[in-house]
Design a protein around this motif. Structure first.
Motif, PDB file in Angstrom:
ATOM      1  N   PHE A 196       0.851  -1.189   0.000  1.00 52.30           N
ATOM      2  CA  PHE A 196       0.000   0.000   0.000  1.00 52.30           C
ATOM      3  C   PHE A 196       0.881   1.232   0.000  1.00 52.30           C
ATOM      4  CE2 PHE A 196       0.576  -0.953   4.545  1.00 52.30           C
ATOM      5  CZ  PHE A 196       0.890   0.291   5.079  1.00 52.30           C
ATOM      6  N   ARG A 202      -7.726   0.540   5.548  1.00 49.61           N
ATOM      7  CA  ARG A 202      -8.063   0.253   4.156  1.00 49.61           C
ATOM      8  C   ARG A 202      -7.510  -1.091   3.719  1.00 49.61           C
ATOM      9  NH1 ARG A 202      -6.538   6.244   1.827  1.00 49.61           N
ATOM     10  NH2 ARG A 202      -8.477   7.313   2.418  1.00 49.61           N
ATOM     11  N   TYR A 203      -6.283  -1.364   4.124  1.00 48.32           N
ATOM     12  CA  TYR A 203      -5.671  -2.636   3.754  1.00 48.32           C
ATOM     13  C   TYR A 203      -6.440  -3.796   4.378  1.00 48.32           C
ATOM     14  CZ  TYR A 203      -1.971  -5.925   2.546  1.00 48.32           C
ATOM     15  OH  TYR A 203      -1.264  -6.973   2.000  1.00 48.32           O
ATOM     16  N   ASP A 240      -9.608  -3.774   5.329  1.00 47.38           N
ATOM     17  CA  ASP A 240     -10.908  -3.873   4.679  1.00 47.38           C
ATOM     18  C   ASP A 240     -10.809  -4.631   3.357  1.00 47.38           C
ATOM     19  OD1 ASP A 240     -12.077  -2.472   6.731  1.00 47.38           O
ATOM     20  OD2 ASP A 240     -12.104  -0.551   5.676  1.00 47.38           O
ATOM     21  N   LYS A 241      -9.707  -4.426   2.661  1.00 44.13           N
ATOM     22  CA  LYS A 241      -9.520  -5.071   1.368  1.00 44.13           C
ATOM     23  C   LYS A 241      -9.217  -6.548   1.500  1.00 44.13           C
ATOM     24  CE  LYS A 241      -6.619  -4.810  -2.802  1.00 44.13           C
ATOM     25  NZ  LYS A 241      -5.515  -4.073  -3.452  1.00 44.13           N
ATOM     26  N   HIS A 242      -8.460  -6.909   2.529  1.00 41.33           N
ATOM     27  CA  HIS A 242      -7.967  -8.282   2.641  1.00 41.33           C
ATOM     28  C   HIS A 242      -8.663  -9.109   3.709  1.00 41.33           C
ATOM     29  CE1 HIS A 242      -4.519  -7.723  -0.108  1.00 41.33           C
ATOM     30  NE2 HIS A 242      -4.480  -6.506   0.385  1.00 41.33           N
TER      31      HIS A 242
END
Length: 348
Positions: free
Chosen positions: A289, A338-339, A341-343
């Protein structure tokens, strides 16, 4: 002409005409329905001013409403833990503002029994409150005379008065504050202050300003001299360096291992992936990221390990297993959230 505007534009209106023009425009075209304007509660104004530092109005509105749901009064904020405060601030970034707001509430509770003073001089003694915020609280919460200068006001004044210096320079900052103190009215300061901010935010914008709709265009130096695009003077362009970062992902079916960062690094006391100086041996790349700070850009790689024991000797703070459900209840840096939430749907 007043002392502050000597050697500036000769087309500038005198203070009384200038501020009355701004007040009339604000009443017809300004922003009058923002959540913190409705009750003019000093605590609401205090919260909004901290949130609006470095954040746009549209972004702040939902956070402001959520904040008041959890901390409806200054007393409830003052008695909250830092973890509670940081969790409710999550997503707004610049977490120092949240800590300063918390300290301000505690100071006001201890010093003024939860009341907020109406004098800028007293407000500037409150932790986290500088000249702008003190002026804003005085104007918006109490409708009392006070000067306030932020980026919007600097842009309006640089164009209107023909200020050539870079607005962030010491000379320009001093001159703009002198003008602000010379031009505010003795009455209706709430409408005047809001009008200046609204002009900067909606009319006298950094790019493609809507000069034709500006009530001050007939006496504006930049408009009359066709120098709107030249002012404010831009500072020399700086190159923002990029720095690498290495973070560790260790997870299982129950949750993910995180660490609470110390108070003397970026993202102080927030929960994050453990950070290391270089990739651990035999680690697999989980993802990456990027994040931009004020002075540098972070290009981060996230490395996956199978077990926390592989990191035990390299960390200054311990790891804690945070359940997947618990993640929404702790304060995380925005890029880490954010990371996750994505993974999180595919935790690996």
């Amino acid at each position: 002409m007043n002392k502050a505007s000597k050697s500036l534009s000769t087309t500038a209106l005198p203070p009384s005409e200038f501020n009355q023009t701004v007040i009339r425009w604000q009443s017809e075209h300004g922003r009058n329905e923002l959540p913190w304007q409705l009750e003019q509660d000093p605590y609401h104004v205090l919260v909004s001013e901290f949130m609006l530092q470095q954040t746009q109005v549209a972004t702040v509105i939902p956070y402001f409403s959520r904040w008041l749901h959890h901390f409806p009064t200054l007393a409830t904020l003052a008695s909250a833990s830092e973890d509670e405060v940081l969790t409710q601030w999550q997503g707004l970034g610049f977490y120092r503002r949240a800590r300063n707001l918390h300290k301000a509430a505690q100071y006001l509770q201890d010093t003024y029994q939860g009341q907020i003073p109406a004098q800028p001089q007293l407000l500037q003694e409150v932790p986290g409150i500088g000249p702008y915020t003190a002026g804003a609280i005085t104007a918006f919460a109490f409708n009392q005379p006070a000067a306030l200068v932020d980026g919007n006001v600097k842009r309006v004044f640089c164009r209107y008065f023909g200020i050539e210096q870079v607005p962030t320079s010491t000379a320009a900052d001093k001159l703009i504050w002198q003008l602000a103190e010379s031009y505010y009215p003795e009455q209706d300061n709430r409408s005047y202050a809001q009008g200046l901010l609204d002009l900067g935010a909606t009319i006298c914008t950094p790019r493609k300003p809507n000069c034709i709709s500006c009530p001050l265009r007939a006496s504006c130096y930049a408009y009359q001299q066709q120098r709107v695009d030249d002012l404010p003077t831009k500072p020399p362009r700086k190159t923002t360096p990029t720095k690498p970062g290495h973070f560790i992902w260790i997870s299982n079916a129950k949750g993910i291992f995180l660490t609470q960062r110390s108070g003397d690094v970026i993202w102080p006391r927030l929960w994050s992936f453990p950070e290391v100086t270089e990739p651990p041996p035999n680690a697999a790349l989980h993802g990456h990221f990027k994040h931009t700070f004020s002075h540098y850009k972070l290009a981060a790689q996230v490395w996956q390990l199978a077990h926390p024991n592989q990191l035990a000797e390299t960390l200054s703070t311990g790891l804690e297993l945070i359940s997947w459900q618990q993640l929404k209840n702790i304060a995380l840096p925005t890029p880490i959230k954010r990371y996750l939430d994505k993974h999180q749907q595919n935790p690996g």
